[in-house]
Design a protein around this motif. Structure first.
Motif, PDB file in Angstrom:
ATOM      1  N   GLY A  92     -63.600 -73.469  31.690  1.00  0.00           N
ATOM      2  CA  GLY A  92     -62.378 -72.667  31.795  1.00  0.00           C
ATOM      3  C   GLY A  92     -62.479 -71.605  32.876  1.00  0.00           C
ATOM      4  O   GLY A  92     -61.512 -71.348  33.605  1.00  0.00           O
ATOM      5  N   SER A  93     -63.658 -70.993  33.012  1.00  0.00           N
ATOM      6  CA  SER A  93     -63.858 -69.972  34.051  1.00  0.00           C
ATOM      7  C   SER A  93     -63.756 -70.582  35.444  1.00  0.00           C
ATOM      8  O   SER A  93     -63.220 -69.957  36.366  1.00  0.00           O
ATOM      9  N   TYR A  94     -64.262 -71.799  35.596  1.00  0.00           N
ATOM     10  CA  TYR A  94     -64.161 -72.487  36.894  1.00  0.00           C
ATOM     11  C   TYR A  94     -62.694 -72.736  37.251  1.00  0.00           C
ATOM     12  O   TYR A  94     -62.277 -72.512  38.398  1.00  0.00           O
ATOM     13  N   ILE A  95     -61.906 -73.194  36.261  1.00  0.00           N
ATOM     14  CA  ILE A  95     -60.487 -73.447  36.512  1.00  0.00           C
ATOM     15  C   ILE A  95     -59.766 -72.149  36.877  1.00  0.00           C
ATOM     16  O   ILE A  95     -58.930 -72.123  37.795  1.00  0.00           O
ATOM     17  N   CYS A  96     -60.089 -71.062  36.170  1.00  0.00           N
ATOM     18  CA  CYS A  96     -59.489 -69.768  36.516  1.00  0.00           C
ATOM     19  C   CYS A  96     -59.867 -69.344  37.928  1.00  0.00           C
ATOM     20  O   CYS A  96     -59.039 -68.790  38.669  1.00  0.00           O
ATOM     21  N   TRP A  97     -61.106 -69.580  38.315  1.00  0.00           N
ATOM     22  CA  TRP A  97     -61.597 -69.185  39.634  1.00  0.00           C
ATOM     23  C   TRP A  97     -60.838 -69.879  40.758  1.00  0.00           C
ATOM     24  O   TRP A  97     -60.548 -69.266  41.801  1.00  0.00           O
ATOM     25  N   ILE A  98     -60.494 -71.154  40.552  1.00  0.00           N
ATOM     26  CA  ILE A  98     -59.816 -71.914  41.617  1.00  0.00           C
ATOM     27  C   ILE A  98     -58.298 -71.888  41.465  1.00  0.00           C
ATOM     28  O   ILE A  98     -57.594 -72.538  42.241  1.00  0.00           O
ATOM     29  N   SER A  99     -57.787 -71.131  40.488  1.00  0.00           N
ATOM     30  CA  SER A  99     -56.351 -71.146  40.203  1.00  0.00           C
ATOM     31  C   SER A  99     -55.532 -70.611  41.364  1.00  0.00           C
ATOM     32  O   SER A  99     -55.860 -69.570  41.947  1.00  0.00           O
ATOM     33  N   THR A 100     -54.455 -71.319  41.649  1.00  0.00           N
ATOM     34  CA  THR A 100     -53.480 -70.852  42.639  1.00  0.00           C
ATOM     35  C   THR A 100     -52.079 -70.782  42.040  1.00  0.00           C
ATOM     36  O   THR A 100     -51.142 -70.394  42.734  1.00  0.00           O
ATOM     37  N   THR A 101     -51.959 -71.179  40.776  1.00  0.00           N
ATOM     38  CA  THR A 101     -50.679 -71.107  40.066  1.00  0.00           C
ATOM     39  C   THR A 101     -50.910 -70.506  38.681  1.00  0.00           C
ATOM     40  O   THR A 101     -52.027 -70.544  38.144  1.00  0.00           O
ATOM     41  N   LEU A 102     -49.843 -69.989  38.094  1.00  0.00           N
ATOM     42  CA  LEU A 102     -49.946 -69.412  36.755  1.00  0.00           C
ATOM     43  C   LEU A 102     -50.306 -70.481  35.729  1.00  0.00           C
ATOM     44  O   LEU A 102     -51.116 -70.233  34.822  1.00  0.00           O
ATOM     45  N   ASP A 103     -49.724 -71.674  35.861  1.00  0.00           N
ATOM     46  CA  ASP A 103     -50.005 -72.740  34.900  1.00  0.00           C
ATOM     47  C   ASP A 103     -51.495 -73.077  34.868  1.00  0.00           C
ATOM     48  O   ASP A 103     -52.075 -73.265  33.791  1.00  0.00           O
ATOM     49  N   LEU A 104     -52.104 -73.179  36.038  1.00  0.00           N
ATOM     50  CA  LEU A 104     -53.533 -73.496  36.099  1.00  0.00           C
ATOM     51  C   LEU A 104     -54.356 -72.351  35.505  1.00  0.00           C
ATOM     52  O   LEU A 104     -55.350 -72.592  34.808  1.00  0.00           O
ATOM     53  N   LEU A 105     -53.941 -71.124  35.762  1.00  0.00           N
ATOM     54  CA  LEU A 105     -54.639 -69.975  35.184  1.00  0.00           C
ATOM     55  C   LEU A 105     -54.562 -69.995  33.661  1.00  0.00           C
ATOM     56  O   LEU A 105     -55.560 -69.722  32.973  1.00  0.00           O
ATOM     57  N   LEU A 106     -53.395 -70.329  33.120  1.00  0.00           N
ATOM     58  CA  LEU A 106     -53.232 -70.373  31.670  1.00  0.00           C
ATOM     59  C   LEU A 106     -54.098 -71.467  31.046  1.00  0.00           C
ATOM     60  O   LEU A 106     -54.663 -71.280  29.959  1.00  0.00           O
ATOM     61  N   ILE A 107     -54.208 -72.608  31.724  1.00  0.00           N
ATOM     62  CA  ILE A 107     -55.078 -73.674  31.228  1.00  0.00           C
ATOM     63  C   ILE A 107     -56.523 -73.191  31.176  1.00  0.00           C
ATOM     64  O   ILE A 107     -57.246 -73.407  30.202  1.00  0.00           O
ATOM     65  N   GLY A 108     -56.946 -72.522  32.246  1.00  0.00           N
ATOM     66  CA  GLY A 108     -58.305 -72.002  32.288  1.00  0.00           C
ATOM     67  C   GLY A 108     -58.562 -70.971  31.211  1.00  0.00           C
ATOM     68  O   GLY A 108     -59.603 -71.003  30.536  1.00  0.00           O
ATOM     69  N   ARG A 109     -57.616 -70.069  31.003  1.00  0.00           N
ATOM     70  CA  ARG A 109     -57.791 -69.040  29.977  1.00  0.00           C
ATOM     71  C   ARG A 109     -57.806 -69.655  28.572  1.00  0.00           C
ATOM     72  O   ARG A 109     -58.536 -69.204  27.690  1.00  0.00           O
ATOM     73  N   PHE A 110     -57.014 -70.696  28.379  1.00  0.00           N
ATOM     74  CA  PHE A 110     -57.013 -71.386  27.092  1.00  0.00           C
ATOM     75  C   PHE A 110     -58.387 -71.997  26.815  1.00  0.00           C
ATOM     76  O   PHE A 110     -58.928 -71.858  25.705  1.00  0.00           O
ATOM     77  N   LEU A 111     -58.974 -72.648  27.799  1.00  0.00           N
ATOM     78  CA  LEU A 111     -60.310 -73.234  27.628  1.00  0.00           C
ATOM     79  C   LEU A 111     -61.366 -72.145  27.426  1.00  0.00           C
ATOM     80  O   LEU A 111     -62.296 -72.309  26.632  1.00  0.00           O
ATOM     81  N   GLN A 112     -61.239 -71.036  28.145  1.00  0.00           N
ATOM     82  CA  GLN A 112     -62.154 -69.913  27.926  1.00  0.00           C
ATOM     83  C   GLN A 112     -62.096 -69.440  26.478  1.00  0.00           C
ATOM     84  O   GLN A 112     -63.128 -69.180  25.848  1.00  0.00           O
TER      85      GLN A 112
END
Length: 400
Positions: A92-112
């Motif tokens: 989840g932290s990796y997805i947040c790190w590479i996020s360029t959209t809010l949707d991708l950030l939310l997915i990463g935070r959910f996994l975190q």
């Protein structure tokens, strides 16, 4: 051979540093990125309210997944669940790190959120597995102090990193910490629980385990009050930026100063808790903590009423309440966990669920209060304290 291996498992005692690491990474990850919220909203071209969803989704995932991790660890062991949680947090932290959209950030935070809750659950259960009863209260005091300190430490680091390197750097820090936690669990965390191979994971069994927890009359008031203390922490994180920026007219950099003050309050409360361990019963320490929270809310309302709005008066009032939080968290966990050995994972999971669930409800409550930030925060502090005092008086009285 099997008996020898089982003996080793029962005698395995995890070191304090890895218990602290497992316990604190989740709440640190809650708050470390919060100073970056305005920058994230600007760079992703979304509203501030939309970015705040990243906290909400994290808390919901954190709360819900604990109800599965606890009983699952009772059946398959502590270490596999701890490893799985660390892996999810890292992904989840990796997805947040590479996020360029809010949707991708939310997915990463959910996994975190799905992953980070495992550390606190397994840490609490491992203490119950490994240590004698006369040592459990002190061990819980130490590791739950880390749990309480981590949310206060996060904004200090996050504010400095965001100011110099941007919000992606904050996510990179969480990625690195998640990777090191994964390695630490793999290499240094022993299995502390020998699961019953004859006991299969079934929904009815999980339900029965949770029902058993509430047969112990001290359990419900203890987890309710524990959740109230954590609710104070998260409502402060939600309402604090508006109080600092809008009410006091300070820049966002002052969030780090406020976080340092809260950190000091945690230290004072934690040291006071350890000092009182041998002098007062845990229930008495918890009650004292509730009165500290109430006093902080009253002082905050008084500061607003006399219109003496200054960083020192506002922060000083909040610090009083946070001393109470530091008194409550370790002692309430010790009360809740003490009666349970075979289902320590389920007990730990329910504690974690109550913490994040009540925190989420408190955040909703403070957002619905149509007051100035200082009065909203004072009101929620007082309301939580009164609920806690009522639960303490009625719940623990009935238990005797």
């Amino acid at each position: 051979m099997y008996l020898f291996r089982s003996s080793l498992l029962r005698s395995a005692i995890p070191t304090l540093w890895i218990l602290v690491f497992m316990t604190s990474l989740g709440p640190f990850g809650d708050t470390e990125y919060t100073p970056s919220l305005p920058r994230i909203a600007h760079e992703l071209d979304v509203s501030y309210a939309a970015v705040q969803q990243s906290m909400t989704i994290y808390l919901l995932a954190f709360a819900a997944m604990q109800l599965l991790y606890g009983p699952l660890s009772d059946r398959v062991g502590r270490k596999p669940i701890a490893l799985w949680g660390a892996l999810l947090f890292t992904l989840g932290s990796y997805i947040c790190w590479i996020s360029t959209t809010l949707d991708l950030l939310l997915i990463g935070r959910f996994l975190q959120g799905l992953g980070s809750c495992a550390g606190a659950i397994i840490s609490s259960a491992a203490v119950r597995d490994s240590f004698d009863k006369d040592k459990i209260d002190l061990i819980y005091a130490k590791i739950n102090t880390a749990f309480a300190l981590a949310p206060a430490t996060g904004p200090i680091i996050g504010a400095l990193v965001d100011d110099y390197y941007g919000w992606h750097a904050n996510m990179l820090i969480l990625l690195v910490l998640g990777f090191f936690l994964l390695l630490a669990i793999l290499l240094f965390f022993p299995e502390t629980h020998t699961p019953d191979k004859q006991k299969h994971l079934q929904a009815k069994d999980i339900w029965d385990d949770y029902i058993r927890l509430f047969h112990q009359k001290d359990f419900f008031p203890a987890i309710l009050i524990n959740g109230i203390a954590i609710g104070v922490v998260y409502t402060s994180l939600t309402e604090g930026p508006a109080l600092i920026i809008n009410t006091l007219g300070l820049s966002s950099k002052w969030i780090a100063v406020v976080a340092i003050g809260i950190f000091l309050a945690f230290i004072i409360g934690s040291l006071l808790n350890i000092f009182l361990q041998s002098r007062l019963e845990p229930k008495t320490i918890v009650k004292l903590g509730l009165f500290f929270i109430l006093a902080g809310g009253v002082l905050l309302a008084l500061v607003g009423y006399i219109d003496y709005l200054h960083l020192t008066t506002v922060l000083g009032s909040i610090m009083v309440s946070f001393i109470g939080v530091a008194l409550i968290v370790p002692s309430s966990v010790a009360i809740a966990m003490r009666p349970f050995k075979k289902i320590a994972g389920a007990a730990s999971a329910m504690i974690g669920f109550s913490q994040m669930g009540i925190a989420a409800l408190a955040n909703v409550g403070v957002s619905l209060i149509a007051f100035e930030p200082i009065y909203a925060l004072a009101s929620i502090f007082a309301a939580l304290a009164f609920i806690g005092i009522f639960a303490h008086t009625l719940g623990f009285k009935v238990a005797h």
